[in-house]
Design a protein around this motif. Structure first.
Motif, short mmCIF file in Angstrom:
data_model
loop_
_atom_site.label_atom_id
_atom_site.label_comp_id
_atom_site.label_asym_id
_atom_site.label_seq_id
_atom_site.Cartn_x
_atom_site.Cartn_y
_atom_site.Cartn_z
N ILE A 186 0.83 -1.20 0.00
CA ILE A 186 0.00 0.00 0.00
C ILE A 186 0.87 1.25 0.00
N GLN A 187 0.54 2.18 -0.87
CA GLN A 187 1.22 3.47 -0.95
C GLN A 187 0.33 4.55 -0.33
N LEU A 188 0.95 5.61 0.15
CA LEU A 188 0.20 6.72 0.72
C LEU A 188 -0.83 7.22 -0.28
N GLY A 189 -2.08 7.32 0.15
CA GLY A 189 -3.14 7.83 -0.71
C GLY A 189 -3.89 6.78 -1.49
N ASP A 190 -3.45 5.53 -1.48
CA ASP A 190 -4.14 4.47 -2.23
C ASP A 190 -5.57 4.26 -1.72
N VAL A 191 -6.45 3.94 -2.67
CA VAL A 191 -7.80 3.49 -2.32
C VAL A 191 -7.75 1.97 -2.22
N LYS A 210 -2.20 1.41 9.24
CA LYS A 210 -0.84 1.88 9.54
C LYS A 210 -0.09 2.34 8.28
N ALA A 211 -0.53 1.87 7.10
CA ALA A 211 0.20 2.13 5.86
C ALA A 211 -0.20 3.45 5.21
N GLY A 212 -1.20 4.13 5.74
CA GLY A 212 -1.57 5.44 5.22
C GLY A 212 -2.37 5.45 3.94
N PRO A 213 -3.37 4.58 3.78
CA PRO A 213 -4.19 4.63 2.56
C PRO A 213 -5.01 5.91 2.51
N GLY A 214 -5.32 6.35 1.30
CA GLY A 214 -6.18 7.52 1.17
C GLY A 214 -7.60 7.23 1.58
N LYS A 215 -8.07 6.04 1.23
CA LYS A 215 -9.41 5.59 1.64
C LYS A 215 -9.38 4.09 1.80
N LEU A 216 -9.90 3.64 2.92
CA LEU A 216 -9.94 2.21 3.25
C LEU A 216 -11.40 1.78 3.31
N ILE A 217 -11.77 0.87 2.41
CA ILE A 217 -13.16 0.46 2.24
C ILE A 217 -13.31 -1.01 2.60
N GLY A 257 -11.52 3.17 -10.46
CA GLY A 257 -11.51 1.94 -9.67
C GLY A 257 -10.47 2.01 -8.57
N CYS A 258 -10.49 1.04 -7.69
CA CYS A 258 -9.58 1.05 -6.53
C CYS A 258 -8.16 0.68 -6.96
N ASP A 259 -7.20 1.10 -6.16
CA ASP A 259 -5.80 0.78 -6.43
C ASP A 259 -5.45 -0.64 -6.02
N ILE A 260 -6.02 -1.07 -4.88
CA ILE A 260 -5.71 -2.38 -4.32
C ILE A 260 -7.00 -3.04 -3.85
N TYR A 261 -7.14 -4.32 -4.17
CA TYR A 261 -8.29 -5.11 -3.73
C TYR A 261 -7.75 -6.34 -3.01
#
Length: 369
Positions: A186-191, A210-217, A257-261
């Motif tokens: 996870i990078q800073l700001g990732d959805v 802890k990793a600093g996502p932009g939005k955690l869904i 779309g999201c950065d990481i699923y």
């Protein structure tokens, strides 16, 4: 005095114990069996508690990935004692064990590496070619018993006395969650979307925060789990039963779309959902264990989106971090353990895990009536 206490502790070990023994899919029995004897380098522990995980349930229900079929050999070596989410206290040491003492509270990583294959020699022990896991083979019986043995190859850690059992029993699944977050990069700001807010998913939400996502869904079919996910740090929770989750994620990301699923449910529909929800050049992390094979159009992965598809297995090198995180409460645990049952009610425990209704982590308590 210490030697006298150790001697006294060892004399209290019975010859027989109660244990759940698995013979075949659905054929799990509470039996009286011999208490294991630790050999050189081995440790005998009295089990405090043992969680039931989704993998245990899929094995109980006969998933081919565990019991084998015409396309794959059986992974399970029955009869065996299941259970890999255990906490115990040392009651006897085999010859040559000097780094631990009788009376210490301990946990062992779920994998028992061979330390000889190419993966073990490279430090990638969690992918050991032999791949013995506590609770799936009879040579490494698990924690659904009053006593269990840590083999000489085991990776063992001390567990702080300050951790209540309902927190300590989460160390193993949270280590798997922690590793999944490491794999997600996870990078800073990732959805980031976490599909499944069971024990592993909730552990992922705590670690991902802890990793600093932009939005955690967080996605789940049970609203009580989504409520817990919000308290653990999810910015948004959606229920696929009533929400168009793909449309909502696309709306929040200007249609990309999201950065990481991160897929935790082990359900085929969640895989399709994730492939559709990810942006181009996105990252899909698979954590869940599936009962049956999953079929997808791989053109989505290659030609249409050029996705990174990553697996996540076990919790290598994560136990110390997780123990510290649970202890300092930076990894939330409140409300995850919903049921604690005596060993004799193990079938009820498996049924609770299967239903998922008002139940999350179900823990068995060997030695309690």
């Amino acid at each position: 005095m210490k030697e006298a206490a150790m001697s006294a502790s060892e004399t209290l070990i019975p010859a027989a114990m109660q244990a759940v023994v698995a013979y075949a899919p659905g054929d799990y029995r509470l039996e009286t069996v011999a208490v294991p004897e630790p050999g050189p380098g081995e440790i005998l522990v009295k089990v405090e508690g043992c969680g039931i995980c989704a993998g245990d349930l899929k094995a109980y229900d006969g998933a081919p990935s565990f019991w084998g079929d015409e396309n794959q050999p059986a992974y399970i070596k029955a009869p065996m004692i299941p259970g890999h989410e255990f906490i115990g206290r040392i009651v006897k040491l085999g010859v040559g064990v000097t780094q631990f003492a009788v009376g210490e509270r301990v946990i062992s990583e779920q994998i028992v590496p061979c330390w000889a294959c190419r993966f073990c020699r490279r430090g990638q022990y969690w992918m050991c070619e032999k791949h013995d896991l506590y609770g799936f083979q009879h040579n490494v019986n698990g924690g659904m018993a009053e006593y269990m043995k840590f083999t000489k190859e085991a990776i063992t850690y001390r567990v702080p006395e300050a951790l209540p059992l309902e927190q300590a029993v989460l160390i193993e699944p949270y280590a798997c969650s922690f590793h999944a977050v490491q794999r997600a990069q996870i990078q800073l700001g990732d959805v980031v979307v976490v599909s499944g807010a069971g024990t592993l998913g909730l552990g992922i939400i705590g670690a991902a925060r802890k990793a600093g996502p932009g939005k955690l869904i967080a996605l789940d079919l049970f609203d009580d789990r989504l409520e817990l996910a919000r308290s653990f740090g999810a910015d948004l929770t959606l229920n696929p039963r009533r929400d168009d989750v793909n449309a909502e994620v696309k709306r929040l990301t200007d249609g990309y779309g999201c950065d990481i699923y991160i897929e935790v449910t082990g359900h085929p529909k969640s895989v399709s959902q994730g492939l559709a929800m990810l942006r181009k050049l996105g990252r899909f992390v698979e954590v869940g264990v599936f009962k049956d094979p999953v079929c997808e159009d791989w053109s989505i992965i290659s030609d249409r989106k050029e996705l990174d598809i990553l697996g996540s297995h076990l919790g290598p090198y994560c136990y110390p971090h997780v123990i510290d995180g649970i202890l300092d409460q930076s990894l939330p645990t409140q409300g995850v353990v919903t049921h604690a049952l005596p060993l004799a009610r193990f079938r009820e425990g498996f049924d609770l895990v299967r239903s998922g209704d008002r139940s999350l982590k179900v823990m068995l308590l060997p030695g309690e009536a």
